[in-house]
Design a protein around this motif. Structure first.
Motif, PDB file in Angstrom:
ATOM      1  N   LEU A   1       0.838  -1.222   0.000  1.00 34.85           N
ATOM      2  CA  LEU A   1       0.000   0.000   0.000  1.00 34.85           C
ATOM      3  C   LEU A   1       0.867   1.263   0.000  1.00 34.85           C
ATOM      4  CD1 LEU A   1      -3.014  -0.208  -0.079  1.00 34.85           C
ATOM      5  CD2 LEU A   1      -3.093   0.276   2.388  1.00 34.85           C
ATOM      6  N   ARG A   2       1.868   1.259   0.843  1.00 37.00           N
ATOM      7  CA  ARG A   2       2.743   2.411   0.980  1.00 37.00           C
ATOM      8  C   ARG A   2       3.451   2.688  -0.348  1.00 37.00           C
ATOM      9  NH1 ARG A   2       8.148   3.014   2.139  1.00 37.00           N
ATOM     10  NH2 ARG A   2       8.636   5.006   3.107  1.00 37.00           N
ATOM     11  N   GLN A   3       4.059   1.618  -0.857  1.00 39.96           N
ATOM     12  CA  GLN A   3       4.795   1.685  -2.114  1.00 39.96           C
ATOM     13  C   GLN A   3       3.906   2.267  -3.227  1.00 39.96           C
ATOM     14  OE1 GLN A   3       7.922   0.874  -2.147  1.00 39.96           O
ATOM     15  NE2 GLN A   3       8.307   1.121  -4.351  1.00 39.96           N
ATOM     16  N   LYS A   4       2.692   1.670  -3.315  1.00 39.65           N
ATOM     17  CA  LYS A   4       1.757   2.028  -4.376  1.00 39.65           C
ATOM     18  C   LYS A   4       1.404   3.522  -4.337  1.00 39.65           C
ATOM     19  CE  LYS A   4      -3.178   1.283  -5.191  1.00 39.65           C
ATOM     20  NZ  LYS A   4      -4.290   0.416  -4.747  1.00 39.65           N
TER      21      LYS A   4
ATOM     22  N   LEU B   1       2.835   6.081  -2.634  1.00 37.90           N
ATOM     23  CA  LEU B   1       3.945   7.037  -2.785  1.00 37.90           C
ATOM     24  C   LEU B   1       4.324   7.177  -4.247  1.00 37.90           C
ATOM     25  CD1 LEU B   1       6.176   6.364   0.364  1.00 37.90           C
ATOM     26  CD2 LEU B   1       4.466   8.154  -0.043  1.00 37.90           C
ATOM     27  N   GLU B   2       4.255   6.070  -4.978  1.00 35.16           N
ATOM     28  CA  GLU B   2       4.588   6.149  -6.400  1.00 35.16           C
ATOM     29  C   GLU B   2       3.540   6.958  -7.175  1.00 35.16           C
ATOM     30  OE1 GLU B   2       5.391   2.313  -8.278  1.00 35.16           O
ATOM     31  OE2 GLU B   2       7.213   2.192  -7.037  1.00 35.16           O
TER      32      GLU B   2
ATOM     33  N   GLY C   1       3.888  10.608  -6.421  1.00 36.80           N
ATOM     34  CA  GLY C   1       5.069  11.145  -7.109  1.00 36.80           C
ATOM     35  C   GLY C   1       4.805  11.401  -8.578  1.00 36.80           C
ATOM     36  N   GLY C   2       3.913  10.597  -9.162  1.00 36.03           N
ATOM     37  CA  GLY C   2       3.682  10.740 -10.604  1.00 36.03           C
ATOM     38  C   GLY C   2       2.476  11.596 -10.953  1.00 36.03           C
ATOM     39  N   ALA C   3       1.780  12.136  -9.925  1.00 36.42           N
ATOM     40  CA  ALA C   3       0.556  12.910 -10.209  1.00 36.42           C
ATOM     41  C   ALA C   3       0.873  14.124 -11.077  1.00 36.42           C
ATOM     42  CB  ALA C   3      -0.099  13.341  -8.912  1.00 36.42           C
ATOM     43  N   ALA C   4       0.011  14.368 -12.060  1.00 34.50           N
ATOM     44  CA  ALA C   4       0.288  15.437 -13.027  1.00 34.50           C
ATOM     45  C   ALA C   4      -0.198  16.801 -12.540  1.00 34.50           C
ATOM     46  CB  ALA C   4      -0.363  15.107 -14.359  1.00 34.50           C
ATOM     47  N   ASP C   5      -1.284  16.821 -11.757  1.00 39.97           N
ATOM     48  CA  ASP C   5      -1.803  18.118 -11.315  1.00 39.97           C
ATOM     49  C   ASP C   5      -2.552  17.965  -9.983  1.00 39.97           C
ATOM     50  OD1 ASP C   5      -4.166  16.852 -11.995  1.00 39.97           O
ATOM     51  OD2 ASP C   5      -4.229  17.781 -13.990  1.00 39.97           O
ATOM     52  N   GLU C   6      -3.086  19.051  -9.509  1.00 39.40           N
ATOM     53  CA  GLU C   6      -3.747  19.040  -8.207  1.00 39.40           C
ATOM     54  C   GLU C   6      -5.002  18.190  -8.187  1.00 39.40           C
ATOM     55  OE1 GLU C   6      -4.253  22.538  -5.815  1.00 39.40           O
ATOM     56  OE2 GLU C   6      -2.543  23.534  -6.787  1.00 39.40           O
ATOM     57  N   ALA C   7      -5.681  18.099  -9.318  1.00 40.98           N
ATOM     58  CA  ALA C   7      -6.884  17.270  -9.395  1.00 40.98           C
ATOM     59  C   ALA C   7      -6.527  15.800  -9.189  1.00 40.98           C
ATOM     60  CB  ALA C   7      -7.574  17.474 -10.745  1.00 40.98           C
TER      61      ALA C   7
END
Ligand code: PHE
Length: 342
Positions: free
Chosen positions: A1-4, A6-7, A10-16
């Motif tokens: 869960l943690r790994q998933k 955090l990744e 980290g890869g989110a493109a925007d605030e939405a």
């Protein structure tokens, strides 16, 4: 869960996308929240171990979300700064300043020179009555001078009984108005616009004159000649200038003289003081007794000279301009060419 998570964060493109992840992980029905709900069904030993772990995970995800949000905001600011940058080393854009029209400049110069000789400035209306423009100046209704002047008459509606009015054809009516108001003696100039239906290289339907009037006990043509010579020398900034006094006729002066300046046209430009051409710059003479009488000044006690000079004419001469019409075309390229505009 943690790994998933955090990744994903980290890869989110925007605030939405970040908000979406928050709901999925730690929202009411988020995966972490559901796992926490399981704690109730665990044995005390298991709970002791899993509880702090899940709490720590929730904290970690919360701060990862916050950190990513800050990073996204920084990136957005950087992108904006890249597009809105300002190069302070670029040369400035100049703005052209307005300038005084050459005719206005010349009018001011003329006024200053005559002021230096003790002449005050008088003014009169541009729409003038028949009486002031003609009759009072000894130009009665039938006089050919009225036709010669190519007068612009003001239109009148049927039944309008006011006296006829014209666009003044010369500044001479100011002589009458000033004498009526202030009497003799007097020493004035009256610069202003005048109108005649005339159009060629040296005539425009609107042009400018400066009237001169000096009335006292014993003013003569000799005073007129001196004043005009002093004026012309000061205006053209020369020690000597050649004036030609030609006997002439005006109904409002006796005797009358027209005055020309020696000049030449050299390759399209006008030169003052040399050559075989003459440019007429003014009409003048001794004020007619009938004119004084019309202005309620006693001709047995007072006498004097008057002149009417073309301001545009002397501006043409001063600046070497062969075509008067250009003065009134408002063509900035022309004005700049002669140094009249920035
Ligand atoms: N008013 C005359 C003109 O416009 C000039 C003039 C003025 C002549 C005063 C004599 C005296 O031509």
């Amino acid at each position: 869960l943690r790994q998933k998570y955090l990744e994903l964060i980290g890869g989110a493109a925007d605030e939405a996308a970040l908000e979406d992840l928050r709901v999925r992980a730690i929202g009411k029905k988020g995966e972490v929240s559901l796992a926490m709900r399981e704690l109730g069904r665990m044995s005390p030993e298991e709970r002791k171990e899993a509880g702090p772990r899940l709490n720590a995970l929730k904290d970690e995800i919360t701060s990862a979300l916050a950190a990513k949000k800050a990073a996204l905001e920084d990136a957005a600011l950087d992108a904006r700064l890249m597009t809105e940058w300002l190069d302070v080393t670029l040369p400035g854009r100049t703005r052209r300043a307005g300038t005084i029209h050459p005719i206005s400049q010349v009018t001011e110069e003329v006024t200053a020179i005559f002021a230096g000789m003790g002449f005050a400035v008088a003014e009169g209306p541009q729409i003038e009555s028949d009486w002031y423009n003609f009759d009072a100046l000894n130009i009665p209704g039938h006089h050919p001078a009225r036709a010669e002047m190519d007068t612009f008459y003001m239109a009148r509606a049927e039944g309008d009984n006011r006296p006829p009015h014209v666009l003044r054809t010369h500044t001479s009516p100011v002589q009458i108005r000033h004498l009526e108001a202030h009497g003799a003696p007097c020493r004035i100039i009256a610069p202003g616009r005048v109108y005649r239906a005339d159009y060629d290289q040296t005539h425009t339907p609107m042009f400018h004159q400066v009237e001169g009037l000096a009335i006292d006990r014993d003013i003569s043509m000799a005073n007129l000649k001196w004043v005009l010579e002093e004026f012309v020398k000061a205006f053209f900034e020369v020690d000597d200038v050649e004036l030609r006094f030609r006997a002439s006729h005006f109904p409002f002066t006796e005797p009358s003289a027209e005055v020309d300046i020696r000049c030449s046209w050299q390759g399209g430009t006008l030169k003052v003081g040399e050559g075989d051409d003459w440019l007429e710059i003014l009409g003048s003479g001794m004020v007619h007794p009938k004119v004084l009488a019309a202005a309620k000044v006693d001709p047995d006690q007072w006498q004097g000279f008057a002149f009417g000079m073309g301001i545009d004419r002397i501006a043409m001469l001063k600046y070497g301009i062969p075509d008067l019409r250009a003065f009134f075309d408002a063509d900035l390229r022309w004005l700049r060419h002669y140094g009249f505009a920035a």
